[in-house]
Design a protein around this motif. Sequence first.
Motif, PDB file in Angstrom:
ATOM      1  N   VAL A 233      74.208  37.594  45.562  1.00 37.49           N
ATOM      2  CA  VAL A 233      75.262  37.368  46.035  1.00 37.49           C
ATOM      3  C   VAL A 233      75.479  36.276  47.166  1.00 37.49           C
ATOM      4  O   VAL A 233      76.506  35.500  47.075  1.00 37.49           O
ATOM      5  CB  VAL A 233      75.864  38.741  46.830  1.00 37.49           C
ATOM      6  CG1 VAL A 233      77.233  38.696  47.356  1.00 37.49           C
ATOM      7  CG2 VAL A 233      75.674  39.886  45.728  1.00 37.49           C
ATOM      8  N   SER A 273      76.862  44.169  49.063  1.00 35.61           N
ATOM      9  CA  SER A 273      76.760  43.329  47.842  1.00 35.61           C
ATOM     10  C   SER A 273      78.011  44.005  46.797  1.00 35.61           C
ATOM     11  O   SER A 273      78.517  43.167  46.346  1.00 35.61           O
ATOM     12  CB  SER A 273      75.656  43.774  47.510  1.00 35.61           C
ATOM     13  OG  SER A 273      74.540  43.101  48.007  1.00 35.61           O
ATOM     14  N   GLN A 274      78.344  45.182  46.985  1.00 40.07           N
ATOM     15  CA  GLN A 274      79.238  45.744  46.310  1.00 40.07           C
ATOM     16  C   GLN A 274      80.651  46.001  46.790  1.00 40.07           C
ATOM     17  O   GLN A 274      81.366  46.744  46.343  1.00 40.07           O
ATOM     18  CB  GLN A 274      78.862  46.946  45.649  1.00 40.07           C
ATOM     19  CG  GLN A 274      77.463  46.800  44.876  1.00 40.07           C
ATOM     20  CD  GLN A 274      77.492  46.022  43.876  1.00 40.07           C
ATOM     21  OE1 GLN A 274      78.409  45.855  42.833  1.00 40.07           O
ATOM     22  NE2 GLN A 274      76.613  45.008  43.489  1.00 40.07           N
TER      23      GLN A 274
END
Length: 298
Positions: A233, A273-274
């Motif tokens: 990322v 990250s998500q």
Amino acid sequence: MQHAVGAPLPPPHQPGQGPAAGWAPAGQYPGQQGPAPAPGFAGAPVPPGAPPAQAPQHHLPPHQMPPQHPSAQPPPHPQAPPAPDTTGHVQLPPGVSVTMPSPPPATGAPDPSATTLAVLLIGPAGAGKTSVAKYWADHRRVPTAHISLDDVREWVRSGFADPQSGWNDHSEAQYRLARRTCGFAARNFLANGISCILDDAVFPDRPVVGLGGWKRHVGPGLLPVVLLPGLEVVLERNAERSGNRRLSDEEVARIHGRMAGWYGSGLPIIDNSQLDVAATARVLDDVLARSIASPPQW
């Protein structure tokens, strides 16, 4: 006062005297007739056989003026109150070291969105620190400022220590100066009721360029939070940058690896990250609520 074109300027008036002889009270254009002088004044025609008019008292020399009773003096003009000064000096509280926010009463959970805070958002290049900090500051219920160390560093134009050139004494000196400037700004904002969120890539293995400097310049009440997404990322976000904000993939990977040292440090860490920016800001509020209730030791 307007004067006729080409006419000589009048001599200056003398104290206790009227207009100088030969100078009309009002400017006239050539060929224009002025109003007749009032009777009794200089220049007025006197009928034959009439006694000469007495000069008004205000034309007498000062030593010939008759004394007046004090009650005959005109009352002084009342002075109007001064207009309000809308751009005057505004006294501001001086900036002081930021102390730890008071924990909430046991009956309720802390609400970070309504509390004056000083937050330090830590993370590698590409972690989303600036985007999250701006969003978090924009959506709070109390006045909040965002201070980016990278932005302050770039105030230096000529002679800027470009991070792409590597770390050296020159870049460290400018970093220290920018951090001290950020700390000064944060203390002044906090002293005047404005929260602050600062962002910086603080390394856990560099005590010289680490949290100690931030605590010294802002105060022990600064709440550090680490933003640490995965390497993939970070590399993707770094590729979207331009100018001196964009680093090589090798440099990004090296910085990200060093940031992993924050695990086990006791500081709160958010893996975004998500998460998008809004979701990360909500998680940040939850982390800060726990930090207010139980401040981290750093």
